[in-house]
Design an enzyme around this catalytic site. Structure first.
Site, PDB file in Angstrom:
ATOM      1  N   GLU A 155      18.237 -46.937  39.757  1.00  0.00           N
ATOM      2  CA  GLU A 155      18.835 -48.247  39.459  1.00  0.00           C
ATOM      3  C   GLU A 155      19.693 -48.608  40.660  1.00  0.00           C
ATOM      4  O   GLU A 155      20.808 -48.107  40.811  1.00  0.00           O
ATOM      5  CB  GLU A 155      19.687 -48.158  38.175  1.00  0.00           C
ATOM      6  CG  GLU A 155      18.900 -47.746  36.937  1.00  0.00           C
ATOM      7  CD  GLU A 155      17.944 -48.831  36.450  1.00  0.00           C
ATOM      8  OE1 GLU A 155      18.068 -49.989  36.904  1.00  0.00           O
ATOM      9  OE2 GLU A 155      17.064 -48.529  35.642  1.00  0.00           O
TER      10      GLU A 155
ATOM     11  N   CYS B  33      26.154 -55.114  39.811  1.00  0.00           N
ATOM     12  CA  CYS B  33      24.860 -54.992  40.505  1.00  0.00           C
ATOM     13  C   CYS B  33      24.000 -56.234  40.298  1.00  0.00           C
ATOM     14  O   CYS B  33      23.225 -56.593  41.177  1.00  0.00           O
ATOM     15  CB  CYS B  33      24.127 -53.751  40.027  1.00  0.00           C
ATOM     16  SG  CYS B  33      23.890 -53.723  38.242  1.00  0.00           S
TER      17      CYS B  33
HETATM   18  P1  NAD Z   1      26.765 -44.971  45.753  1.00  0.00           P
HETATM   19  O1  NAD Z   1      25.300 -44.890  46.012  1.00  0.00           O
HETATM   20  O2  NAD Z   1      27.656 -44.870  46.917  1.00  0.00           O
HETATM   21  O3  NAD Z   1      27.207 -43.802  44.733  1.00  0.00           O
HETATM   22  C1  NAD Z   1      26.622 -43.674  43.452  1.00  0.00           C
HETATM   23  C2  NAD Z   1      26.760 -42.239  42.990  1.00  0.00           C
HETATM   24  O4  NAD Z   1      26.043 -41.406  43.886  1.00  0.00           O
HETATM   25  C3  NAD Z   1      28.175 -41.697  42.955  1.00  0.00           C
HETATM   26  O5  NAD Z   1      28.339 -40.910  41.803  1.00  0.00           O
HETATM   27  C4  NAD Z   1      28.251 -40.833  44.213  1.00  0.00           C
HETATM   28  O6  NAD Z   1      29.148 -39.752  44.113  1.00  0.00           O
HETATM   29  C5  NAD Z   1      26.847 -40.317  44.300  1.00  0.00           C
HETATM   30  N1  NAD Z   1      26.432 -39.921  45.650  1.00  0.00           N
HETATM   31  C6  NAD Z   1      26.972 -40.292  46.845  1.00  0.00           C
HETATM   32  N2  NAD Z   1      26.290 -39.716  47.860  1.00  0.00           N
HETATM   33  C7  NAD Z   1      25.310 -38.986  47.299  1.00  0.00           C
HETATM   34  C8  NAD Z   1      24.256 -38.192  47.822  1.00  0.00           C
HETATM   35  N3  NAD Z   1      24.096 -38.027  49.138  1.00  0.00           N
HETATM   36  N4  NAD Z   1      23.400 -37.618  46.965  1.00  0.00           N
HETATM   37  C9  NAD Z   1      23.528 -37.794  45.624  1.00  0.00           C
HETATM   38  N5  NAD Z   1      24.516 -38.536  45.059  1.00  0.00           N
HETATM   39  C10 NAD Z   1      25.390 -39.125  45.897  1.00  0.00           C
HETATM   40  O7  NAD Z   1      27.004 -46.310  44.947  1.00  0.00           O
HETATM   41  P2  NAD Z   1      28.392 -46.916  44.443  1.00  0.00           P
HETATM   42  O8  NAD Z   1      29.183 -47.397  45.604  1.00  0.00           O
HETATM   43  O9  NAD Z   1      29.051 -45.988  43.489  1.00  0.00           O
HETATM   44  O10 NAD Z   1      27.866 -48.156  43.594  1.00  0.00           O
HETATM   45  C11 NAD Z   1      27.565 -49.406  44.157  1.00  0.00           C
HETATM   46  C12 NAD Z   1      26.081 -49.608  44.283  1.00  0.00           C
HETATM   47  O11 NAD Z   1      25.449 -49.323  43.047  1.00  0.00           O
HETATM   48  C13 NAD Z   1      25.716 -51.052  44.601  1.00  0.00           C
HETATM   49  O12 NAD Z   1      24.681 -51.066  45.539  1.00  0.00           O
HETATM   50  C14 NAD Z   1      25.225 -51.590  43.266  1.00  0.00           C
HETATM   51  O13 NAD Z   1      24.357 -52.676  43.355  1.00  0.00           O
HETATM   52  C15 NAD Z   1      24.573 -50.389  42.700  1.00  0.00           C
HETATM   53  N6  NAD Z   1      24.499 -50.479  41.255  1.00  0.00           N
HETATM   54  C16 NAD Z   1      23.280 -50.654  40.683  1.00  0.00           C
HETATM   55  C17 NAD Z   1      23.196 -50.777  39.311  1.00  0.00           C
HETATM   56  C18 NAD Z   1      21.883 -50.972  38.621  1.00  0.00           C
HETATM   57  O14 NAD Z   1      21.850 -50.878  37.400  1.00  0.00           O
HETATM   58  N7  NAD Z   1      20.793 -51.227  39.326  1.00  0.00           N
HETATM   59  C19 NAD Z   1      24.346 -50.719  38.542  1.00  0.00           C
HETATM   60  C20 NAD Z   1      25.573 -50.538  39.165  1.00  0.00           C
HETATM   61  C21 NAD Z   1      25.637 -50.413  40.529  1.00  0.00           C
END
Ligand code: NAD
Length: 485
Positions: free
Chosen positions: A230, A264
Site C-alpha cells: 500500500e 495517502c
Molecule cells: P516509510 O516507507 O518511510 O515507512 C513505512 C514503514 O516502513 C515504517 O514502519 C518504517 O519503519 C518502515 N521502514 C523504513 N525503512 C524500511 C526498510 N528499509 N525496510 C522495511 N521497512 C522499513 O513511509 P512513511 O513515511 O511512514 O509513510 C508515508 C508514506 O506512506 C507516503 O508515501 C504515503 O503515501 C504512504 N502511505 C500509503 C498508504 C496506503 O494505504 N497506500 C497509507 C498511508 C501512507
C-alpha cells in the site's frame, strides 16, 4: 517516485527498539501455536474481532491523546473519524459477513467428471506481518489486522518509529487483548522493518513509501513471501466544466486539509480548466477561511508530524517560488505559525513539471493547481504520470465521469467528492503500479489473507476409470466427442 523523509539515525532507533520481543522467536512461536491449534473456528475469529473492538472502545481517549502527542497536535475529531471509527466499522463489517466469507464456494465440475464435486475453501495462510506508517498510525496497523484475524491468521505488527507514543499504546492495547502467540506488536525503527521484510511470513502487508516498498518486496522475494504493498504517489482531482468550481474547491480543500494533507489518498494536485481557475482559487480561499478561520490554536487543524517533514514541505514551496510559480498562502487570521509545526494551507499556481510540488508526493497542505484546455489534455496528463492511488473527478455530466473512470487507471475513485471511497467497508482498497499492489478492506481483505484451496471430491461411482490405461475404445469414443480425434 517519492522521497519523503526520514527515519531517525540508527543510534536513536535503538532507543525505540523493543527488547522484549525478538522477531524471529515471535514468528516461530506463532507458527508453532498455529500448528498446534489448527484452523480457528468462526466463533474463535469473532472472539478475536470482539476483543479488538472492546480494546478500541476502552482506550479511545488514550488513542486520541497518544496520536496528538506524536503529531504535536492532531485533531481529536480526525482521530475519532479516521482511526477509531474506520477500524471499528471495518470490524463490524467483517463480523457481519464472516460466515458468508468462510463458506466454501461450490464451483462448476467439468461434465466429464460428474458426479464429482468441486469447491474452493478459504484457509488461513498462517502468520501475517504488517509494517505500518505514521500518518494514520492506528488505522494503518489495525485495518489489515481485521482482515487477517477474520481470515483466521496470527499477526505480527511493526508500527512506525515516528509515532512512538502510538506504537507503545498499540503494543499495550494488543498485549492486553491477545495472547502473545496470536497477535504481537513489535516496536522499532527502519532496521526492525528491514528484519520483518526478511522473515518467512505467510503474507506481508507493507504500507508506506514507494521507495521502501521496493526494498520490502525485494527482501520478501527471497522467501517467496506474498506482499500487499500500500504505497503513495500523487492523486489528482480533475474538475470538469459542468461542476461549479467553487463547490469543487470546497470538497478538494476538505480532502487536502484533513490531517493537514498527510493522507495517502489526499488530492495531491488539482486539474482545473484554465477558464475556471480564478473561481477555483477563490473557492479554495473561501473554503479554507470557513473550515479553518484560525490555524495556530485551532484544535481542528493538525500539525506536521516532525521538523524534517515540515522543512521538506517548506522547501517545496520555496522551490516553486524560485522557479516562478505564484504562491498563495491561506492564513485567514494572518497568524504567525513559527512557534508551532503547523503549516498554512498553500496554493501553488502556474506550477511547472520541474518543480518539486509536481515531481514529488506532497503529503502536506499544499495544493498545486494545474490548468488544462480540454478534458483530453487533463486525461492525458494523468496518464503521462505513474498510476495514482486515488483519483477524484467532479462533473454532473455522467458521460464525462464515465470517460475519466474508463480512460485512467488508479487504485480507486471518488466522484464529486474526495477520499470517501476509502471509508466504504464493502469496497476493496489498494493501489496499482507505483501506488501499490493487492487489496485489503472488505471481502478482498479476507481473500488476501486466505489460501484459496481448490478441492475435487470424487464420487463413489464415477467414470474416470476410463482415463486409466490400458486405454480402450470407450475413451476413444469420449475423446472423439470431446476434441474430435
Ligand atoms: P516509510 O516507507 O518511510 O515507512 C513505512 C514503514 O516502513 C515504517 O514502519 C518504517 O519503519 C518502515 N521502514 C523504513 N525503512 C524500511 C526498510 N528499509 N525496510 C522495511 N521497512 C522499513 O513511509 P512513511 O513515511 O511512514 O509513510 C508515508 C508514506 O506512506 C507516503 O508515501 C504515503 O503515501 C504512504 N502511505 C500509503 C498508504 C496506503 O494505504 N497506500 C497509507 C498511508 C501512507
Amino acid at each position: 517516485m517519492t522521497t519523503l523523509p526520514s527515519h531517525p539515525p540508527p543510534s536513536q532507533q535503538q532507543a525505540l527498539t523493543d527488547a522484549t520481543h525478538d522477531p524471529r522467536t515471535t514468528l516461530l512461536r506463532m507458527q508453532a501455536a498455529q500448528q498446534k491449534a489448527g484452523t480457528p473456528s468462526y466463533e474463535q475469529r469473532v472472539d478475536g474481532l470482539d476483543k479488538l473492538d472492546a480494546a478500541l472502545r476502552a482506550r479511545q481517549d488514550d488513542i486520541v491523546e497518544a496520536i496528538s502527542r506524536d503529531f504535536g497536535h492532531r485533531s481529536r475529531h480526525e482521530t475519532l473519524l479516521a482511526e477509531v471509527f474506520l477500524v471499528r466499522s471495518g470490524i463490524r463489517h467483517a463480523r457481519a459477513h464472516l460466515r458468508e466469507w468462510m463458506e466454501p464456494g461450490e464451483r462448476e465440475t467439468g461434465w466429464v467428471f460428474l458426479p464429482a464435486r468441486t469447491q474452493v475453501v478459504s484457509q488461513p495462510v498462517g502468520v501475517v506481518g504488517i509494517i505500518s506508517p505514521w500518518n494514520y498510525p492506528l488505522q494503518m496497523a489495525l485495518l489489515p489486522l481485521v482482515g487477517a484475524l477474520a481470515a483466521g491468521n496470527r499477526v505480527m505488527i511493526k508500527p512506525s518509529e515516528l509515532v512512538p507514543e502510538t506504537a507503545s499504546l498499540l503494543r499495550d492495547l494488543i498485549g492486553r487483548a491477545f495472547p502473545e502467540d496470536q497477535v504481537a506488536v513489535l516496536v522499532g525503527g527502519a532496521d526492525l522493518g528491514e528484519t520483518f521484510s526478511c522473515l518467512p511470513f505467510d503474507h506481508l502487508v507493507f504500507t508506506g513509501s514507494t521507495r521502501v516498498g521496493k526494498l520490502v518486496m525485494r527482501n520478501a522475494s527471497e522467501n517467496l513471501v506474498p506482499v500487499t504493498l500500500e504505497l503513495g504517489g500523487k492523486s489528482p482531482a480533475i474538475v470538469g466544466s459542468a461542476f461549479a468550481p467553487r463547490a469543487a474547491a470546497t470538497r478538494i480543500m476538505a480532502g487536502k486539509l484533513f490531517n493537514a494533507g498527510q493522507t495517502c489518498i489526499a488530492p495531491d494536485y488539482a486539474l482545473v480548466a484554465r477558464s475556471a481557475c480564478a473561481a477555483f482559487v477563490e473557492g479554495c480561499t473561501a473554503a479554507t477561511a470557513t473550515m479553518y478561520p484560525t490555524l495556530e490554536k485551532n484544535p481542528d487543524y493538525t500539525s506536521i508530524i516532525n521538523d524534517a517533514h515540515h522543512a521538506r514541505l517548506k522547501s517545496y514551496v520555496e522551490d516553486a517560488k524560485a522557479r516562478g510559480a505564484r504562491v498563495l498562502e491561506l492564513n485567514p487570521a494572518g497568524e504567525s505559525l513559527d512557534k508551532t509545526r503547523k503549516l498554512a494551507p498553500t496554493l501553488v499556481l502556474d506550477p511547472t513539471e520541474e518543480m518539486l510540488v509536481l515531481r514529488e508526493e506532497i503529503f502536506g497542505p499544499i495544493l498545486p493547481i494545474v490548468t488544462y484546455e480540454t478534458l483530453d489534455r487533463a486525461i492525458a496528463y494523468v496518464n503521462d504520470h505513474p498510476r495514482p492511488l486515488a483519483l477524484y473527478c467532479f462533473d454532473h455530466d455522467a458521460t464525462v465521469i464515465d470517460r475519466i473512470i474508463a480512460e485512467t487507471i488508479s487504485g480507486g475513485v471518488t466522484v464529486n467528492d474526495t477520499m470517501l471511497h476509502f471509508a466504504q467497508d464493502d469496497l476493496p482498497f489498494g493501489g496499482v503500479g507505483h501506488s501499490g499492489m493487492g487489496h485489503y478492506h472488505a471481502r478482498e481483505g479476507f481473500d488476501a489473507f486466505s489460501k484459496k484451496k481448490a478441492i475435487f471430491r470424487q464420487a463413489r461411482l464415477n467414470s474416470t476409470g476410463l482415463m486409466r490405461p490400458p486405454f480402450g475404445k470407450a475413451l476413444d469414443t469420449v475423446l472423439k466427442f470431446l476434441i474430435g480425434s
